[in-house]
Design a protein around this motif. Structure first.
Motif, PDB file in Angstrom:
ATOM      1  N   MET A  68     -93.106  72.453 -49.158  1.00  0.00           N
ATOM      2  CA  MET A  68     -94.596  72.058 -48.475  1.00  0.00           C
ATOM      3  C   MET A  68     -95.086  70.916 -48.838  1.00  0.00           C
ATOM      4  O   MET A  68     -95.023  70.369 -50.152  1.00  0.00           O
ATOM      5  CB  MET A  68     -95.621  73.262 -49.038  1.00  0.00           C
ATOM      6  CG  MET A  68     -96.939  73.003 -48.538  1.00  0.00           C
ATOM      7  SD  MET A  68     -97.915  74.142 -49.138  1.00  0.00           S
ATOM      8  CE  MET A  68     -97.548  75.712 -48.637  1.00  0.00           C
ATOM      9  N   ASP A  69     -95.499  70.022 -47.737  1.00  0.00           N
ATOM     10  CA  ASP A  69     -95.799  68.740 -47.999  1.00  0.00           C
ATOM     11  C   ASP A  69     -96.874  68.197 -47.193  1.00  0.00           C
ATOM     12  O   ASP A  69     -96.466  67.757 -45.881  1.00  0.00           O
ATOM     13  CB  ASP A  69     -94.537  67.648 -48.063  1.00  0.00           C
ATOM     14  CG  ASP A  69     -94.886  66.265 -48.530  1.00  0.00           C
ATOM     15  OD1 ASP A  69     -95.894  65.638 -48.204  1.00  0.00           O
ATOM     16  OD2 ASP A  69     -93.977  65.591 -48.869  1.00  0.00           O
ATOM     17  N   MET A  70     -98.240  68.232 -47.576  1.00  0.00           N
ATOM     18  CA  MET A  70     -99.261  68.168 -46.570  1.00  0.00           C
ATOM     19  C   MET A  70     -99.274  66.514 -46.064  1.00  0.00           C
ATOM     20  O   MET A  70     -99.559  66.193 -45.016  1.00  0.00           O
ATOM     21  CB  MET A  70    -100.726  68.418 -47.177  1.00  0.00           C
ATOM     22  CG  MET A  70    -100.742  69.869 -47.493  1.00  0.00           C
ATOM     23  SD  MET A  70    -100.847  70.740 -45.931  1.00  0.00           S
ATOM     24  CE  MET A  70    -101.098  72.387 -46.752  1.00  0.00           C
ATOM     25  N   ALA A  71     -98.873  65.374 -46.928  1.00  0.00           N
ATOM     26  CA  ALA A  71     -98.800  64.183 -46.390  1.00  0.00           C
ATOM     27  C   ALA A  71     -97.638  64.129 -45.296  1.00  0.00           C
ATOM     28  O   ALA A  71     -97.800  63.327 -44.391  1.00  0.00           O
ATOM     29  CB  ALA A  71     -98.202  63.269 -47.696  1.00  0.00           C
ATOM     30  N   GLN A  72     -96.417  64.748 -45.427  1.00  0.00           N
ATOM     31  CA  GLN A  72     -95.434  64.868 -44.351  1.00  0.00           C
ATOM     32  C   GLN A  72     -95.959  65.284 -43.074  1.00  0.00           C
ATOM     33  O   GLN A  72     -95.685  65.092 -42.105  1.00  0.00           O
ATOM     34  CB  GLN A  72     -94.163  65.414 -45.004  1.00  0.00           C
ATOM     35  CG  GLN A  72     -93.223  64.458 -45.783  1.00  0.00           C
ATOM     36  CD  GLN A  72     -92.697  63.296 -45.028  1.00  0.00           C
ATOM     37  OE1 GLN A  72     -92.255  63.475 -43.761  1.00  0.00           O
ATOM     38  NE2 GLN A  72     -92.813  62.046 -45.610  1.00  0.00           N
ATOM     39  N   ALA A  73     -96.562  66.520 -43.497  1.00  0.00           N
ATOM     40  CA  ALA A  73     -97.170  67.210 -42.239  1.00  0.00           C
ATOM     41  C   ALA A  73     -98.313  66.524 -41.591  1.00  0.00           C
ATOM     42  O   ALA A  73     -98.380  66.274 -40.116  1.00  0.00           O
ATOM     43  CB  ALA A  73     -97.987  68.713 -42.650  1.00  0.00           C
ATOM     44  N   GLU A  74     -99.314  65.572 -42.235  1.00  0.00           N
ATOM     45  CA  GLU A  74    -100.077  64.593 -41.649  1.00  0.00           C
ATOM     46  C   GLU A  74     -99.198  63.583 -40.656  1.00  0.00           C
ATOM     47  O   GLU A  74     -99.714  63.387 -39.553  1.00  0.00           O
ATOM     48  CB  GLU A  74    -100.968  64.132 -42.547  1.00  0.00           C
ATOM     49  CG  GLU A  74    -101.924  63.062 -42.238  1.00  0.00           C
ATOM     50  CD  GLU A  74    -102.583  62.440 -43.222  1.00  0.00           C
ATOM     51  OE1 GLU A  74    -102.801  61.109 -43.080  1.00  0.00           O
ATOM     52  OE2 GLU A  74    -103.002  63.094 -44.338  1.00  0.00           O
ATOM     53  N   ARG A  75     -98.108  63.093 -41.298  1.00  0.00           N
ATOM     54  CA  ARG A  75     -97.510  61.920 -40.785  1.00  0.00           C
ATOM     55  C   ARG A  75     -96.991  62.572 -39.341  1.00  0.00           C
ATOM     56  O   ARG A  75     -97.043  61.749 -38.333  1.00  0.00           O
ATOM     57  CB  ARG A  75     -96.380  61.497 -41.514  1.00  0.00           C
ATOM     58  CG  ARG A  75     -95.508  60.355 -41.028  1.00  0.00           C
ATOM     59  CD  ARG A  75     -94.288  60.025 -42.041  1.00  0.00           C
ATOM     60  NE  ARG A  75     -93.248  60.888 -41.998  1.00  0.00           N
ATOM     61  CZ  ARG A  75     -92.306  60.649 -41.491  1.00  0.00           C
ATOM     62  NH1 ARG A  75     -92.254  59.913 -40.268  1.00  0.00           N
ATOM     63  NH2 ARG A  75     -91.198  61.491 -41.695  1.00  0.00           N
TER      64      ARG A  75
END
Length: 309
Positions: A68-75
């Protein structure tokens, strides 16, 4: 009064394009083979396929096949949203807000709200009510919250009831006219006409903070009536299935979401699992994938994802 946001992003919905790799990834995802799905989407996503990019955003947000990685999801959402992918636009605005980039989120929340996306209307309405990264506008906040509540979003209904305590009657009446215009412009059925005078609804007890400028008494909790024997939930079989209702940086938001939807999960219980800095809200048990899927369908549009434990 300052309204707090507790909202899970949508989880199960994916995009399917004509590309073989994207469809193969969606098929793998449907089987629960998250790692294969992510591998199938990596190449078309890197090559600019908006559906693959959106799906990768979903995978990183949920921690399926990747950490889970919200920064990668955002990207990944950003890459798809910038190509006009509507689902990505919706989730990009929401995850920008969730990741603390509220001023950047406004543009995307506005765009989604105009299309009638209930979660974006709820978040933008809350920002407008609080004056959070946007000028305070109680009329528009009330109109957006009315639309989100009419779409069936539980958090919006409880927040709207709390707003009734603070928004003056003339502003509420003007906001309801504005809400009908919003609905009409989104191509949906129009709300019933509002009479010249409307009664002030009783506020429902909700977990919100005291406003910065207007101190107010805390709502009195209402005792829940005990269920009758006829409606008492029957024991359920644990087939290893749960549903996930979201992941939250603030664990309190997970508990507030559960309090708003618990009545639709008779006989089930919440599970709060830590995933890095986030708290996942799971509900179960369920006997099968079909049973979990039916439970998710019953609480739409609240985000809900069946998963095998």
């Amino acid at each position: 009064m300052r309204v707090l946001v507790g909202l899970a992003l949508a989880g199960a919905m994916l995009s399917t394009a004509a590309g073989a790799d994207v469809k193969a990834g969606v098929d793998a995802w449907a089987r629960g083979d998250w790692a294969t799905a992510v591998r199938e989407w990596q190449q078309p996503g890197a090559a600019g396929d908006a559906d693959a990019q959106f799906n990768l955003g979903q995978a990183y947000k949920l921690g399926r096949g990747v950490p889970m990685d919200m920064a990668q999801a955002e990207r990944w959402y950003a890459l798809a949203a910038q190509q006009g992918h509507r689902q990505a636009e919706d989730n990009y605005g929401l995850i920008l807000f969730q990741n603390g980039k509220r001023a950047d989120a406004v543009k995307w929340l506005e765009k989604s709200s105009l299309r009638g996306e209930a979660r974006s209307q709820f978040v933008l309405g809350t920002m407008l009510f609080n004056g959070d990264s946007v000028p305070k506008d109680w009329r528009r906040a009330y109109a957006l919250m009315t639309r989100a509540s009419s779409a069936g979003l539980p958090q919006a209904s409880s927040t709207l009831a709390e707003m009734d305590r603070y928004v003056p009657l003339p502003d509420r009446q003007a906001a309801l006219v504005m809400a009908r215009d919003l609905e009409r412009n989104a191509g949906r059925p129009v709300l019933a006409a509002v009479p010249p005078k409307v009664a002030t609804p009783r506020p429902a007890p909700v977990a919100t903070a005291t406003p910065k400028a207007t101190p107010a008494p805390r709502p009195t909790p209402v005792a829940k009536a005990a269920p009758s024997p006829a409606t008492k939930p029957t024991p359920v079989r644990d087939g290893g299935w749960r549903v996930q209702l979201g992941a939250f940086k603030d664990g309190g938001n997970a508990r507030r979401l559960w309090s708003s939807v618990a009545g639709k999960f008779a006989g089930r219980q919440p599970y709060y699992e830590q995933a890095g800095a986030n708290t996942r809200l799971l509900v179960g048990p369920f006997a099968s994938s079909q049973e979990a899927t039916r439970a998710c369908a019953a609480i739409r549009p609240t985000p809900c994802v069946p998963m095998k434990r």
